[in-house]
Design an enzyme around this catalytic site. Structure first.
Site, PDB file in Angstrom:
ATOM      1  CG  LEU A 121      -5.446  -2.781   0.083  1.00  0.00           C
ATOM      2  CD1 LEU A 121      -5.480  -1.861  -1.142  1.00  0.00           C
ATOM      3  CD2 LEU A 121      -4.865  -4.128  -0.297  1.00  0.00           C
ATOM      4  CG  ASP A 122      -0.306  -4.045   5.361  1.00  0.00           C
ATOM      5  OD1 ASP A 122      -1.271  -4.182   6.139  1.00  0.00           O
ATOM      6  OD2 ASP A 122       0.567  -4.900   5.197  1.00  0.00           O
ATOM      7  NE  ARG A 123       1.947   4.195   7.326  1.00  0.00           N
ATOM      8  CZ  ARG A 123       3.071   4.731   6.836  1.00  0.00           C
ATOM      9  NH1 ARG A 123       3.006   5.678   5.927  1.00  0.00           N
ATOM     10  NH2 ARG A 123       4.243   4.321   7.251  1.00  0.00           N
ATOM     11  CB  VAL A 125      -0.277  -2.122   0.048  1.00  0.00           C
ATOM     12  CG1 VAL A 125      -0.842  -2.856  -1.149  1.00  0.00           C
ATOM     13  CG2 VAL A 125       0.833  -2.930   0.712  1.00  0.00           C
TER      14      VAL A 125
END
Length: 190
Positions: A121-123, A125
């Protein structure tokens, strides 16, 4: 590892040419005090680098803090652990982050190592993350994902009325450190 194009350059010239973020004087001093080493040995500033040598640059670095709160372990099984990742925390070491990552925090606070992210998951998110506890189990998950037997699903909480049916939203995620949450402002849905 020294690249072929670096061979024949002095250690100071190499770093001055390739890593322009610091002045030449910094690299001269780094060699003299042992922060720049070749094959785990101190060298002099005129040392000529050879191809495939191991070059190490030791420096003290402060990581940016992560502001998203605690990482909650939801399930800890023999070969898989599932956690709830808060926004602002990267999954694994990247960029400026080494320890302030989900992997680093799980090791430091819970002794869980090694962990192999099944997905990312992106930072900015938040959401559920699954980690395999072995490379073999991670490979099994990878094959299942590749065969479309497993899928990630994103759920968004919206303010207002969201259009019916499947929608694609292409927008930047903004993290609000005070509120500890990420938001996206969308004016047009594609």
């Amino acid at each position: 590892m020294a690249k072929n194009r670096w061979a024949g350059k002095t250690i100071v010239d190499l770093f001055t040419d390739e890593f322009k973020g610091r002045p030449r004087e910094y690299y001269v001093h780094a060699v003299k005090c042992g922060r720049l080493q070749v094959d785990e040995q101190m060298v002099h500033a005129d040392y000529i680098v050879k191809s495939s040598q191991k070059i190490s640059h030791f420096l003290h670095r402060h990581e940016p803090p992560v502001l998203g709160g605690n990482i909650v372990i939801l399930q800890n099984e023999v070969d898989v652990v599932t956690v709830c990742k808060p926004a602002s925390v990267p999954v694994h070491p990247c960029g400026q982050y080494r320890k302030n990552t989900v992997v680093g925090i799980m090791e430091a606070e819970h002794g869980l190592t090694p962990l192999f992210p099944v997905h990312r998951l992106d930072r900015l998110v938040s959401g559920l993350l699954i980690f395999a506890k072995s490379a073999e189990r991670a490979e099994c998950f990878r094959q299942q994902i590749e065969a479309n037997l497993l899928q990630k699903e994103y759920v968004a909480k919206v303010v207002g009325v969201f259009p019916e049916g499947e929608q694609t939203v292409d927008a930047n995620v903004n993290f609000n450190a005070r509120e500890g949450r990420s938001t996206v402002e969308v004016c047009k849905v594609l």
